[in-house]
Design an enzyme around this catalytic site. Sequence first.
Site, mmCIF file in Angstrom:
data_model
loop_
_atom_site.group_PDB
_atom_site.id
_atom_site.type_symbol
_atom_site.label_atom_id
_atom_site.label_comp_id
_atom_site.label_asym_id
_atom_site.label_seq_id
_atom_site.Cartn_x
_atom_site.Cartn_y
_atom_site.Cartn_z
ATOM 1 N N LYS A 77 0.952 -1.318 0.106
ATOM 2 C CA LYS A 77 0.184 -0.157 0.165
ATOM 3 C C LYS A 77 0.823 1.242 -0.115
ATOM 4 C CE LYS A 77 -4.029 1.923 2.775
ATOM 5 N NZ LYS A 77 -4.501 1.842 3.984
ATOM 6 N N SER A 113 -9.965 2.320 2.910
ATOM 7 C CA SER A 113 -8.706 2.837 1.636
ATOM 8 C C SER A 113 -7.775 1.942 1.279
ATOM 9 C CB SER A 113 -7.887 4.183 2.762
ATOM 10 O OG SER A 113 -7.126 3.090 3.626
ATOM 11 N N SER A 161 -9.592 -0.122 7.021
ATOM 12 C CA SER A 161 -8.933 0.070 5.795
ATOM 13 C C SER A 161 -8.455 -1.387 5.195
ATOM 14 C CB SER A 161 -8.000 1.044 5.667
ATOM 15 O OG SER A 161 -8.983 2.072 5.467
HETATM 16 N N1 GLN Z 1 -12.739 4.344 6.208
HETATM 17 C C1 GLN Z 1 -12.177 4.815 7.393
HETATM 18 C C2 GLN Z 1 -11.963 6.039 7.300
HETATM 19 O O1 GLN Z 1 -12.083 6.917 6.278
HETATM 20 C C3 GLN Z 1 -11.096 3.832 7.583
HETATM 21 C C4 GLN Z 1 -9.638 4.518 7.201
HETATM 22 C C5 GLN Z 1 -8.468 3.455 7.599
HETATM 23 O O2 GLN Z 1 -8.847 2.417 8.104
HETATM 24 N N2 GLN Z 1 -7.310 3.970 6.960
HETATM 25 O O3 GLN Z 1 -11.461 6.817 8.114
#
Ligand code: GLN
Length: 522
Positions: A93, A168, A192
């Site tokens: 990532k 994400s 994410s």
């Molecule tokens: N979707 C969540 C957010 O937007 C989690 C993001 C993540 O785990 N990096 O904050």
Amino acid sequence: MTELNSAETLIRLSAAELAAKLAAGEITSVALTQAFLDRIAAVDGGARGVKAFLHVNTDEALAVAAEVDAIRAAGGADAAALHELAGVPIAIKDLIVTVGQPTTAGSKILEGWHSPYDATVIERIRAAKMPILGKTNLDEFAMGSSTEHSAFGPTRNPWDLDRIPGGSGGGSAAAVAAFEAPLALGTDTGGSIRQPGAVTGTVGVKPTYGSVSRYGAIAMASSLDQIGPVTRTVLDSALLHQVIGGHDPKDSTSLPEPLADLASAARNGSVAGLRIGIIKELHGEGYQAGVENRFNESLELLRNAGAEIVEVSCPNFQYALGAYYLIMPSEASSNLAKFDGVRFGLRVLPTEPPLTIERVMAATRAAGFGDEVKRRIILGTYALSAGYYDAYYGSAQRVRTLIQRDFDAAFAQADVLISPTAPTTAFKLGEKLDDPLAMYLNDVATIPANLAGIPGISLPGGLADEDGLPVGIQLLAPAREDARLYRVGAVLETLLEEKWGGPLLAQAPELAATALETQEAK
Ligand code: GLN
């Protein structure tokens, strides 16, 4: 190469199977790495490409593969000392810093930036001699649930190219789901790793907070962030967790103790006599019918395998999303202050004088950050401001304690907890882009684990009746009990594969069509 070891066959095998073939000398790492690079070239680019990768690391990946092959060919002590996953490629990532490749965090503000150092997890992957295929797409600074907030355009879900791959870390999940990589790394601050896993039919693990070093993961919310594996099988996640995990003096929140033997937990799965707790607040109303059906089926399978299914209640989970969306932006607003046009990446000068440092910072941040990042910086700065600090940030921290106590009470009644990973299957690209609150709701089932620092896994639980898209099942364990997730996850995975007639990804329709389409176009 024989039919058995053709590139089309190899890319679909698990990392554990590939490692065995490499060790037996049946295949070379160069051939394997090239097979994945060819797959990336065939399905990732173009108008209907998956777009999992922001950068492909061809030369370095092949050089590492050649090095592993040479060591194996020479035999002796060096060959014997090779790591089990040596020669098995991986995707990273693009929130994790790497020497020799750009790191963008999905943001214009870091476009073209190269880190002068490697993250600890990258050092460990290099020490294991795993070729790094490249860097995967993500929502800008890991803020989002769909990858649509990436400054470089969204990734597509290999199951249906008009749908989101989650976020994400949608790039890592899509790369693994589309057989562009056998393994990937993600980061999980609120879901994410697990939510992209759920909507792409892959396995994703958020380890116990502190179990994997965060050194070199660009910080979103430091008290919630955790790096973890993205794979196609539970065993592969355990193997990768062992490569990246364990104490790191460079991370002040790193746990001191050595990791448990996670791979043998995955190899010796069992649930007999185990108490599995259904979290009352994390299913039912608000969850898609097909998600709920697959969830209930998993419970039935586990019950038949000898587990005792109990119901637990975590009443404070109703405040989890609210607490998260105060704590996370607060920490993010502070962590992102360093992107100022002076130290890293982009620098934009104001169009009119005076040319002061404040005006350069303002112009850089206005041009470099996307809307979602700006939204969260504003939220966080407001929540931390004098006069509001205790009402917002202080209250959220108290809710966090209540959520931890809910988990403590639940784990007194059950050895592991279970829920759907996400309330719905993959939604359409664009569907929730203009509605931040609808987007935030995707993480309702994953966020509590981050607030409590406990480990969680998402594994494919079958296809939803109404849309034929993958559903994720989440298992949660107490802090430091990651091995339990692998033990139970391995059993559930086997039972589900028996039910669905093999790995779920073999049934992804659009992916097969894309591969064909691209090949015909050539
Ligand atoms: N979707 C969540 C957010 O937007 C989690 C993001 C993540 O785990 N990096 O904050």
